[in-house]
Design a protein around this motif. Structure first.
Motif, PDB file in Angstrom:
ATOM      1  N   VAL A 100      31.690  19.016  -6.337  1.00  0.00           N
ATOM      2  CA  VAL A 100      31.845  18.645  -7.750  1.00  0.00           C
ATOM      3  C   VAL A 100      31.399  19.797  -8.643  1.00  0.00           C
ATOM      4  CG1 VAL A 100      31.072  17.065  -9.561  1.00  0.00           C
ATOM      5  CG2 VAL A 100      31.578  16.191  -7.270  1.00  0.00           C
ATOM      6  N   LEU A 101      30.262  20.399  -8.312  1.00  0.00           N
ATOM      7  CA  LEU A 101      29.730  21.486  -9.135  1.00  0.00           C
ATOM      8  C   LEU A 101      30.631  22.715  -9.126  1.00  0.00           C
ATOM      9  CD1 LEU A 101      25.947  21.252  -8.174  1.00  0.00           C
ATOM     10  CD2 LEU A 101      27.017  20.532 -10.313  1.00  0.00           C
ATOM     11  N   ALA A 102      31.514  22.810  -8.163  1.00  0.00           N
ATOM     12  CA  ALA A 102      32.414  23.961  -8.070  1.00  0.00           C
ATOM     13  C   ALA A 102      33.755  23.713  -8.760  1.00  0.00           C
ATOM     14  CB  ALA A 102      32.660  24.307  -6.596  1.00  0.00           C
ATOM     15  N   ASP A 103      33.959  22.502  -9.273  1.00  0.00           N
ATOM     16  CA  ASP A 103      35.278  22.140  -9.813  1.00  0.00           C
ATOM     17  C   ASP A 103      35.147  21.689 -11.267  1.00  0.00           C
ATOM     18  OD1 ASP A 103      37.742  21.083 -10.457  1.00  0.00           O
ATOM     19  OD2 ASP A 103      38.005  20.038  -8.553  1.00  0.00           O
ATOM     20  N   PRO A 104      35.539  22.526 -12.241  1.00  0.00           N
ATOM     21  CA  PRO A 104      35.419  22.157 -13.659  1.00  0.00           C
ATOM     22  C   PRO A 104      36.122  20.850 -14.001  1.00  0.00           C
ATOM     23  CG  PRO A 104      35.938  24.483 -13.443  1.00  0.00           C
ATOM     24  CD  PRO A 104      36.074  23.891 -12.073  1.00  0.00           C
ATOM     25  N   ALA A 105      37.230  20.561 -13.329  1.00  0.00           N
ATOM     26  CA  ALA A 105      37.957  19.323 -13.611  1.00  0.00           C
ATOM     27  C   ALA A 105      37.132  18.100 -13.221  1.00  0.00           C
ATOM     28  CB  ALA A 105      39.288  19.310 -12.863  1.00  0.00           C
ATOM     29  N   LEU A 106      36.226  18.256 -12.269  1.00  0.00           N
ATOM     30  CA  LEU A 106      35.353  17.160 -11.857  1.00  0.00           C
ATOM     31  C   LEU A 106      34.068  17.144 -12.670  1.00  0.00           C
ATOM     32  CD1 LEU A 106      35.742  17.271  -7.962  1.00  0.00           C
ATOM     33  CD2 LEU A 106      36.611  15.523  -9.519  1.00  0.00           C
ATOM     34  N   TYR A 107      33.378  18.280 -12.739  1.00  0.00           N
ATOM     35  CA  TYR A 107      32.064  18.257 -13.393  1.00  0.00           C
ATOM     36  C   TYR A 107      32.158  18.069 -14.909  1.00  0.00           C
ATOM     37  CZ  TYR A 107      32.240  23.396 -14.427  1.00  0.00           C
ATOM     38  OH  TYR A 107      32.551  24.664 -14.877  1.00  0.00           O
ATOM     39  N   GLY A 108      33.329  18.255 -15.467  1.00  0.00           N
ATOM     40  CA  GLY A 108      33.496  18.037 -16.900  1.00  0.00           C
ATOM     41  C   GLY A 108      33.794  16.604 -17.271  1.00  0.00           C
ATOM     42  N   GLN A 109      34.048  15.737 -16.279  1.00  0.00           N
ATOM     43  CA  GLN A 109      34.345  14.336 -16.577  1.00  0.00           C
ATOM     44  C   GLN A 109      33.099  13.624 -17.098  1.00  0.00           C
ATOM     45  OE1 GLN A 109      36.531  12.045 -13.642  1.00  0.00           O
ATOM     46  NE2 GLN A 109      37.427  13.905 -12.757  1.00  0.00           N
ATOM     47  N   GLU A 110      33.282  12.761 -18.086  1.00  0.00           N
ATOM     48  CA  GLU A 110      32.171  12.022 -18.661  1.00  0.00           C
ATOM     49  C   GLU A 110      32.005  10.675 -17.969  1.00  0.00           C
ATOM     50  OE1 GLU A 110      32.677  11.706 -22.868  1.00  0.00           O
ATOM     51  OE2 GLU A 110      31.968  13.749 -23.211  1.00  0.00           O
ATOM     52  N   CYS A 111      30.764  10.205 -17.942  1.00  0.00           N
ATOM     53  CA  CYS A 111      30.480   8.911 -17.330  1.00  0.00           C
ATOM     54  C   CYS A 111      29.325   8.261 -18.083  1.00  0.00           C
ATOM     55  CB  CYS A 111      30.134   9.071 -15.854  1.00  0.00           C
ATOM     56  SG  CYS A 111      28.803  10.248 -15.505  1.00  0.00           S
ATOM     57  N   ASP A 112      29.260   6.943 -18.006  1.00  0.00           N
ATOM     58  CA  ASP A 112      28.165   6.193 -18.622  1.00  0.00           C
ATOM     59  C   ASP A 112      26.979   6.169 -17.663  1.00  0.00           C
ATOM     60  OD1 ASP A 112      29.488   5.465 -21.036  1.00  0.00           O
ATOM     61  OD2 ASP A 112      30.635   3.964 -19.921  1.00  0.00           O
ATOM     62  N   THR A 113      25.792   6.487 -18.183  1.00  0.00           N
ATOM     63  CA  THR A 113      24.570   6.510 -17.383  1.00  0.00           C
ATOM     64  C   THR A 113      23.465   5.798 -18.158  1.00  0.00           C
ATOM     65  OG1 THR A 113      23.475   8.489 -18.257  1.00  0.00           O
ATOM     66  CG2 THR A 113      25.304   8.849 -16.722  1.00  0.00           C
ATOM     67  N   PRO A 114      22.342   5.486 -17.513  1.00  0.00           N
ATOM     68  CA  PRO A 114      21.215   4.893 -18.240  1.00  0.00           C
ATOM     69  C   PRO A 114      20.720   5.775 -19.383  1.00  0.00           C
ATOM     70  CG  PRO A 114      20.909   4.593 -15.897  1.00  0.00           C
ATOM     71  CD  PRO A 114      22.098   5.501 -16.059  1.00  0.00           C
ATOM     72  N   SER A 115      21.028   7.077 -19.337  1.00  0.00           N
ATOM     73  CA  SER A 115      20.620   8.000 -20.404  1.00  0.00           C
ATOM     74  C   SER A 115      21.714   8.202 -21.442  1.00  0.00           C
ATOM     75  CB  SER A 115      20.242   9.359 -19.798  1.00  0.00           C
ATOM     76  OG  SER A 115      19.170   9.218 -18.896  1.00  0.00           O
ATOM     77  N   GLY A 116      22.786   7.418 -21.348  1.00  0.00           N
ATOM     78  CA  GLY A 116      23.900   7.574 -22.281  1.00  0.00           C
ATOM     79  C   GLY A 116      25.108   8.197 -21.596  1.00  0.00           C
ATOM     80  N   ARG A 117      26.055   8.614 -22.401  1.00  0.00           N
ATOM     81  CA  ARG A 117      27.283   9.188 -21.847  1.00  0.00           C
ATOM     82  C   ARG A 117      27.052  10.668 -21.566  1.00  0.00           C
ATOM     83  NH1 ARG A 117      31.849   7.152 -20.615  1.00  0.00           N
ATOM     84  NH2 ARG A 117      33.823   8.279 -20.713  1.00  0.00           N
ATOM     85  N   LEU A 118      27.241  11.046 -20.305  1.00  0.00           N
ATOM     86  CA  LEU A 118      27.007  12.415 -19.865  1.00  0.00           C
ATOM     87  C   LEU A 118      28.206  12.909 -19.077  1.00  0.00           C
ATOM     88  CD1 LEU A 118      23.391  12.047 -18.400  1.00  0.00           C
ATOM     89  CD2 LEU A 118      23.986  12.897 -20.674  1.00  0.00           C
ATOM     90  N   THR A 119      28.362  14.222 -19.015  1.00  0.00           N
ATOM     91  CA  THR A 119      29.326  14.773 -18.067  1.00  0.00           C
ATOM     92  C   THR A 119      28.730  14.659 -16.669  1.00  0.00           C
ATOM     93  OG1 THR A 119      28.410  17.017 -18.167  1.00  0.00           O
ATOM     94  CG2 THR A 119      30.151  16.448 -19.775  1.00  0.00           C
ATOM     95  N   ALA A 120      29.584  14.722 -15.667  1.00  0.00           N
ATOM     96  CA  ALA A 120      29.089  14.697 -14.286  1.00  0.00           C
ATOM     97  C   ALA A 120      28.116  15.851 -14.050  1.00  0.00           C
ATOM     98  CB  ALA A 120      30.263  14.767 -13.309  1.00  0.00           C
ATOM     99  N   LEU A 121      28.385  16.979 -14.666  1.00  0.00           N
ATOM    100  CA  LEU A 121      27.501  18.139 -14.544  1.00  0.00           C
ATOM    101  C   LEU A 121      26.102  17.810 -15.064  1.00  0.00           C
ATOM    102  CD1 LEU A 121      27.354  21.259 -13.941  1.00  0.00           C
ATOM    103  CD2 LEU A 121      27.851  21.591 -16.366  1.00  0.00           C
ATOM    104  N   GLN A 122      26.034  17.229 -16.261  1.00  0.00           N
ATOM    105  CA  GLN A 122      24.743  16.858 -16.840  1.00  0.00           C
ATOM    106  C   GLN A 122      24.056  15.785 -16.006  1.00  0.00           C
ATOM    107  OE1 GLN A 122      26.497  15.759 -20.600  1.00  0.00           O
ATOM    108  NE2 GLN A 122      25.523  17.472 -21.662  1.00  0.00           N
ATOM    109  N   HIS A 123      24.836  14.828 -15.532  1.00  0.00           N
ATOM    110  CA  HIS A 123      24.275  13.739 -14.739  1.00  0.00           C
ATOM    111  C   HIS A 123      23.616  14.278 -13.475  1.00  0.00           C
ATOM    112  CE1 HIS A 123      25.027   9.473 -12.913  1.00  0.00           C
ATOM    113  NE2 HIS A 123      23.863   9.538 -13.516  1.00  0.00           N
ATOM    114  N   ILE A 124      24.301  15.159 -12.777  1.00  0.00           N
ATOM    115  CA  ILE A 124      23.740  15.765 -11.567  1.00  0.00           C
ATOM    116  C   ILE A 124      22.475  16.543 -11.897  1.00  0.00           C
ATOM    117  CG2 ILE A 124      24.138  17.559  -9.816  1.00  0.00           C
ATOM    118  CD1 ILE A 124      27.129  16.638  -9.867  1.00  0.00           C
ATOM    119  N   ASP A 125      22.518  17.309 -12.980  1.00  0.00           N
ATOM    120  CA  ASP A 125      21.377  18.153 -13.349  1.00  0.00           C
ATOM    121  C   ASP A 125      20.161  17.324 -13.737  1.00  0.00           C
ATOM    122  OD1 ASP A 125      20.257  20.757 -13.801  1.00  0.00           O
ATOM    123  OD2 ASP A 125      20.481  20.442 -15.958  1.00  0.00           O
ATOM    124  N   GLN A 126      20.398  16.214 -14.425  1.00  0.00           N
ATOM    125  CA  GLN A 126      19.293  15.425 -14.952  1.00  0.00           C
ATOM    126  C   GLN A 126      18.752  14.392 -13.968  1.00  0.00           C
ATOM    127  OE1 GLN A 126      20.104  13.756 -18.837  1.00  0.00           O
ATOM    128  NE2 GLN A 126      21.042  15.643 -19.568  1.00  0.00           N
TER     129      GLN A 126
END
Length: 213
Positions: A100-126
């Motif tokens: 996922v971290l190697a694919d911009p089309a994947l890590y740029g997707q947004e998702c709902d999380t307990p911390s709010g709406r994040l990209t997959a990249l942010q979600h993984i990092d946080q």
């Protein structure tokens, strides 16, 4: 936005993603080294997480890698179970997240999380990236390894938890607030004001820095 500005921001976004991926890899390397160093017969050892053994710590990390994939419609690849081969199970889960971290089309997707709406990249990092050093400490304590957390990770985590609003922190300390069986932080363990940063971080998230098997 002009062509130059667009290219600039694309480069900046890519640079940020590379830093996050590098940070994840560094932390995963450290956690993986601890998994590899566990000796035969130690997987049933108690950990600082009251209900978990050393094997349970690895299972949690593998499961959290799967949580990172779910919003993307992906799941963990077929791999040995943690009960059979903890190191192989972690390596496979890590590879799935690194894809996922190697694919911009994947890590740029947004998702709902307990911390709010994040990209997959942010979600993984946080989430899972920050989990690795902390649960690496759990695994190290359970199996008699060096329990030193990288000072850069300690500093970043202290800064992050210090900025969490009080109401959110109460939820984080409430078992089940984010789902059945989910307990993010335990009750704070008081340490001295002059305690080392690592001890202050561990106490804040509910770990006893003086814990022994």
């Amino acid at each position: 936005m002009g062509e130059f500005e667009e290219q600039y921001w694309q480069r900046a976004d890519a640079s940020g993603a590379e830093r996050i991926a590098a940070r994840y890899r560094r932390r995963a390397d450290a956690f993986g080294a601890k998994v590899d160093a566990v000796r035969e017969g130690q997987w049933g050892n108690r950990s600082p997480c009251e209900k978990w053994t050393a094997a349970d710590v690895v299972q949690h990390i593998v499961d959290m890698h799967g949580v990172m994939l779910t919003p993307l419609g992906r799941s963990l690849s077929a791999a040995p179970a943690v009960a059979d081969d903890p190191a192989a199970a972690f390596r496979a889960a890590r590879a799935d997240v690194e894809a996922v971290l190697a694919d911009p089309a994947l890590y740029g997707q947004e998702c709902d999380t307990p911390s709010g709406r994040l990209t997959a990249l942010q979600h993984i990092d946080q989430v899972v990236s920050q989990d690795l050093p902390l649960h690496g400490w759990d695994l190290a304590k359970a199996t008699g390894q060096d329990d030193t957390i990288d000072p850069a990770d300690v500093e970043e985590a202290l800064s992050g938890v210090g900025a969490i609003p009080e109401e959110t922190m109460r939820m984080l300390r409430t078992p089940g607030a984010f789902g059945p069986g989910v307990e993010v932080f335990g009750p704070e363990v008081k340490v001295g004001a002059d305690a080392p940063p690592q001890d202050r971080l561990l106490g804040f998230i509910g770990r006893d820095p003086r814990w022994r098997p």
